[in-house]
Design an enzyme around this catalytic site. Structure first.
Site, mmCIF file in Angstrom:
data_model
loop_
_atom_site.group_PDB
_atom_site.id
_atom_site.type_symbol
_atom_site.label_atom_id
_atom_site.label_comp_id
_atom_site.label_asym_id
_atom_site.label_seq_id
_atom_site.Cartn_x
_atom_site.Cartn_y
_atom_site.Cartn_z
ATOM 1 N N ALA A 1 0.695 -1.289 -0.073
ATOM 2 C CA ALA A 1 0.153 0.075 -0.043
ATOM 3 C C ALA A 1 0.613 1.282 0.037
ATOM 4 O O ALA A 1 2.050 1.115 0.232
ATOM 5 C CB ALA A 1 -0.897 -0.001 1.438
ATOM 6 N N ASN A 2 0.413 2.369 0.059
ATOM 7 C CA ASN A 2 0.854 3.728 -0.068
ATOM 8 C C ASN A 2 0.360 4.447 1.211
ATOM 9 O O ASN A 2 -0.560 4.058 1.708
ATOM 10 C CB ASN A 2 0.726 4.473 -1.132
ATOM 11 C CG ASN A 2 1.312 4.227 -2.493
ATOM 12 O OD1 ASN A 2 2.410 3.496 -2.410
ATOM 13 N ND2 ASN A 2 0.805 4.327 -3.512
ATOM 14 N N ARG A 3 1.099 5.421 1.831
ATOM 15 C CA ARG A 3 0.794 6.120 3.022
ATOM 16 C C ARG A 3 -0.162 7.282 2.529
ATOM 17 O O ARG A 3 0.322 8.317 2.462
ATOM 18 C CB ARG A 3 1.717 6.703 3.606
ATOM 19 C CG ARG A 3 3.098 5.445 3.904
ATOM 20 C CD ARG A 3 4.227 6.118 4.735
ATOM 21 N NE ARG A 3 5.325 5.194 5.085
ATOM 22 C CZ ARG A 3 5.391 4.695 6.004
ATOM 23 N NH1 ARG A 3 4.591 4.531 7.194
ATOM 24 N NH2 ARG A 3 6.426 3.570 6.182
ATOM 25 N N SER A 4 -1.615 6.801 2.647
ATOM 26 C CA SER A 4 -2.369 7.989 2.253
ATOM 27 C C SER A 4 -3.584 7.763 3.059
ATOM 28 O O SER A 4 -4.270 6.756 3.471
ATOM 29 C CB SER A 4 -3.115 7.729 0.937
ATOM 30 O OG SER A 4 -4.098 8.571 0.738
ATOM 31 N N ALA B 1 -3.961 7.630 -4.006
ATOM 32 C CA ALA B 1 -2.497 7.264 -4.039
ATOM 33 C C ALA B 1 -2.478 5.494 -4.237
ATOM 34 O O ALA B 1 -2.409 4.926 -3.372
ATOM 35 C CB ALA B 1 -1.705 7.368 -2.704
#
Length: 403
Positions: A211-214, A277
């Site tokens: 995952a992305n940090r969003s 993201a």
């Protein structure tokens, strides 16, 4: 805008939060609305029709098979003779009936027969809200276009119970009713918009994911800001820990491919703002069982596959929106990378920002962005994400008007 001249059918279902409906009636009437109440049998165990009738200055409807009520105002007319159907509190039981199309009492029959906007304010024990069956029902209702406010986090009526399940406050519900009944006014009236928000989770196995940090805060704020300008907004959100924005139809997805499919299925549209993201890669073949760590064995290798590029798909789609806005989250060369993205992905605007750890943007409430278009780049000062959303929504409205 107030609620002058608006007719609200208020359905009160069972639960301790029913007492809040008395204040809600007062708040709605203060704003000029007429309120016609319907009470379920369970609601009458918590508050009386006498109190509801006194505050609403209206007859209280309780029985599907009341000869007097059906001769005066039948249940079908109740379902249609209003501007908004408001369910507050909305119990888990009534939400389940709505999701499955059941109609075995006056409230559920009205909800099934209504062709008016429906706003629900859920209220229940946190364990009931978190139950798998409730989650399925909520997702069905959202897909069906039912608007939702809350529930909120806080203390429950039961001693020692806390979590997400409290009914939204009457003032907030009244404000949401004003917003819903005001759709169709503002510079984006008659326009449709798609906004993506949050991260995507690409499964490695049933436990782990890429995952992305969003946090989703910026995308959710933009969706709400567009709606406040009159747009009919669909928000497609990855997994986030923040509530759905008011006045917006929200669709929840997990993976990039699901987000792409949800976006494309809703074309054509006037506006697309791709804030999410999205993970660039996914595991080519995720495991069906948890991958176990074993002593004296090397970590497993992961074969990655490229995820769909949702912004590029939209920017070059045969049913391309009139205005396509992309986001570029960068840690270096912000303007150069943003301009390349503008050219490559077929966007009209790129909102570029520095998301390096020291910026505090990812997961925070503050943002500083650069608006990149074919005509140049404009630096915006540091603002809250809500302020960025308001300014971007106004820019979108201005560009559509100019076009």
């Amino acid at each position: 805008m107030d609620l002058s001249g608006k007719r609200i059918l208020l359905i009160i279902s069972g639960g301790i939060a029913a007492y809040k409906s008395l204040d809600l009636i007062r708040r709605l009437r203060e704003r000029g609305a007429s309120v016609r109440p319907v009470m379920t049998a369970a609601a009458q165990e918590f508050i009386t029709p006498l109190a509801v009738g006194a505050l609403s200055a209206s007859h209280v409807y309780t029985d599907l098979f009341s000869r007097e009520d059906e001769q005066d105002v039948g249940h079908i007319r109740l379902a249609r003779d209003c501007d908004l159907v408001l369910v507050a509190p909305a119990s888990a039981d009534l939400l389940a009936k709505m999701a499955h199309g059941l109609a075995n009492d006056l409230a559920s029959t009205i909800l099934l027969a209504s062709d008016r906007p429906i706003l629900v304010a859920p209220a229940m024990n946190p364990k009931m809200w978190e139950a798998a069956a409730t989650k399925r029902n909520i997702e069905t209702l959202r897909t069906d276009g039912v608007h939702m406010i809350g529930p909120m986090r806080g203390e429950m009526a039961e001693s020692g119970e806390a979590g997400v399940g409290r009914m939204a406050e009457p003032l907030d519900i009244a404000a949401e009713a004003i917003h819903l009944l005001g759709v169709g006014t503002g510079p984006l009236a008659g326009k449709t918009a798609i906004v993506t928000s949050g991260p995507t989770h690409e499964p490695i196995d049933p436990v782990r994911y890429i995952a992305n940090r969003s946090s989703g805060r910026q995308g959710h704020a933009i969706a709400a800001a567009l709606a406040r300008l009159g747009a009919d907004v669909t928000l497609i959100s990855g997994p986030v820990a923040i509530p759905d924005p008011s006045g917006v139809r929200t669709i929840h997805v997990e993976r990039a491919e699901e987000m792409r499919d949800a976006v494309v299925s809703r074309l054509p549209t006037d506006i697309a703002v791709m804030v999410a993201a999205v993970a660039d890669w996914r595991v080519a073949a995720s495991a069906n069982q948890k991958i176990k760590k074993r002593a004296d064995e090397a970590p497993p290798s992961l074969e990655l596959a490229e995820n769909p590029d949702i912004l590029k798909t939209v920017g070059h789609h045969p049913q391309r929106p009139k205005l396509v806005v992309g986001f570029a989250a960068e840690t270096q060369d912000v303007e150069a990378n943003g301009r390349q993205k503008l050219d490559r992905k077929g966007a009209d605007l790129i909102v570029a920002n520095d998301v390096s750890p020291e910026s505090g943007v990812m997961g925070g409430t503050i943002n500083r962005v650069k608006i990149i278009s074919m005509s140049g780049a404009e630096d915006w000062p540091e603002m809250t994400k809500d302020e960025v959303a308001e300014r971007l929504a106004a820019l979108i409205a201005s560009r559509l008007s100019a076009n």
